[in-house]
Write an enzyme that holds these catalytic residues in place. Sequence first.
Site, PDB file in Angstrom:
ATOM      1  N   SER A 147       0.798  -1.224   0.000  1.00  0.00           N
ATOM      2  CA  SER A 147       0.000   0.000   0.000  1.00  0.00           C
ATOM      3  C   SER A 147       0.829   1.271   0.000  1.00  0.00           C
ATOM      4  O   SER A 147       2.053   1.242  -0.055  1.00  0.00           O
ATOM      5  CB  SER A 147      -0.955   0.042   1.187  1.00  0.00           C
ATOM      6  OG  SER A 147      -0.219   0.170   2.396  1.00  0.00           O
TER       7      SER A 147
ATOM      8  N   TYR B 213      -2.853   0.524  -3.174  1.00  0.00           N
ATOM      9  CA  TYR B 213      -4.079   1.023  -2.549  1.00  0.00           C
ATOM     10  C   TYR B 213      -3.717   1.938  -1.393  1.00  0.00           C
ATOM     11  O   TYR B 213      -2.628   1.853  -0.820  1.00  0.00           O
ATOM     12  CB  TYR B 213      -4.974  -0.129  -2.082  1.00  0.00           C
ATOM     13  CG  TYR B 213      -4.330  -1.025  -1.058  1.00  0.00           C
ATOM     14  CD1 TYR B 213      -4.518  -0.809   0.305  1.00  0.00           C
ATOM     15  CD2 TYR B 213      -3.522  -2.090  -1.442  1.00  0.00           C
ATOM     16  CE1 TYR B 213      -3.910  -1.622   1.251  1.00  0.00           C
ATOM     17  CE2 TYR B 213      -2.919  -2.906  -0.510  1.00  0.00           C
ATOM     18  CZ  TYR B 213      -3.120  -2.672   0.835  1.00  0.00           C
ATOM     19  OH  TYR B 213      -2.514  -3.482   1.766  1.00  0.00           O
TER      20      TYR B 213
ATOM     21  N   PRO C  29       6.323  -4.159  -1.802  1.00  0.00           N
ATOM     22  CA  PRO C  29       7.113  -4.116  -3.036  1.00  0.00           C
ATOM     23  C   PRO C  29       7.199  -2.730  -3.672  1.00  0.00           C
ATOM     24  O   PRO C  29       8.207  -2.398  -4.296  1.00  0.00           O
ATOM     25  CB  PRO C  29       6.385  -5.096  -3.958  1.00  0.00           C
ATOM     26  CG  PRO C  29       5.687  -6.037  -3.032  1.00  0.00           C
ATOM     27  CD  PRO C  29       5.294  -5.211  -1.839  1.00  0.00           C
TER      28      PRO C  29
END
Length: 116
Positions: free
Chosen positions: A25, A58, A74
């Site tokens: 996120s 997100y 990531p």
Amino acid sequence: MQIEVVKSKIHRVTVTGADLNYIGSITIDEVLLEASNIIEGEKVNIVNINNGERFETYAIKGAKNSGEITLNGPAARKVHKGDIIIIMSYARMDFEKAKTFKPWLVFPNEKDNSLK
């Protein structure tokens, strides 16, 4: 006919952190989320001005007035602290409505990510 248009944009905000070991996120200061009409869990696209990377993740809510913009998981590999990014979300709507729709545009201070 339905089309996808830009719903929200936080333009030229500074990355304050990158946490590779978080589950994923982007953490965004609550003030910026509210101003841009982006909600927690909403898919966002990120464009890194410094290196040209484009990716999606997100949104999660950061502390209010913290200025926090942290890429997690990531996505942390796509930025460095201090990079300037653009955060965008999109919405689907009827073609005719899209012609008059006005997105939420936010232009934070790049030094501290505030709206002052």
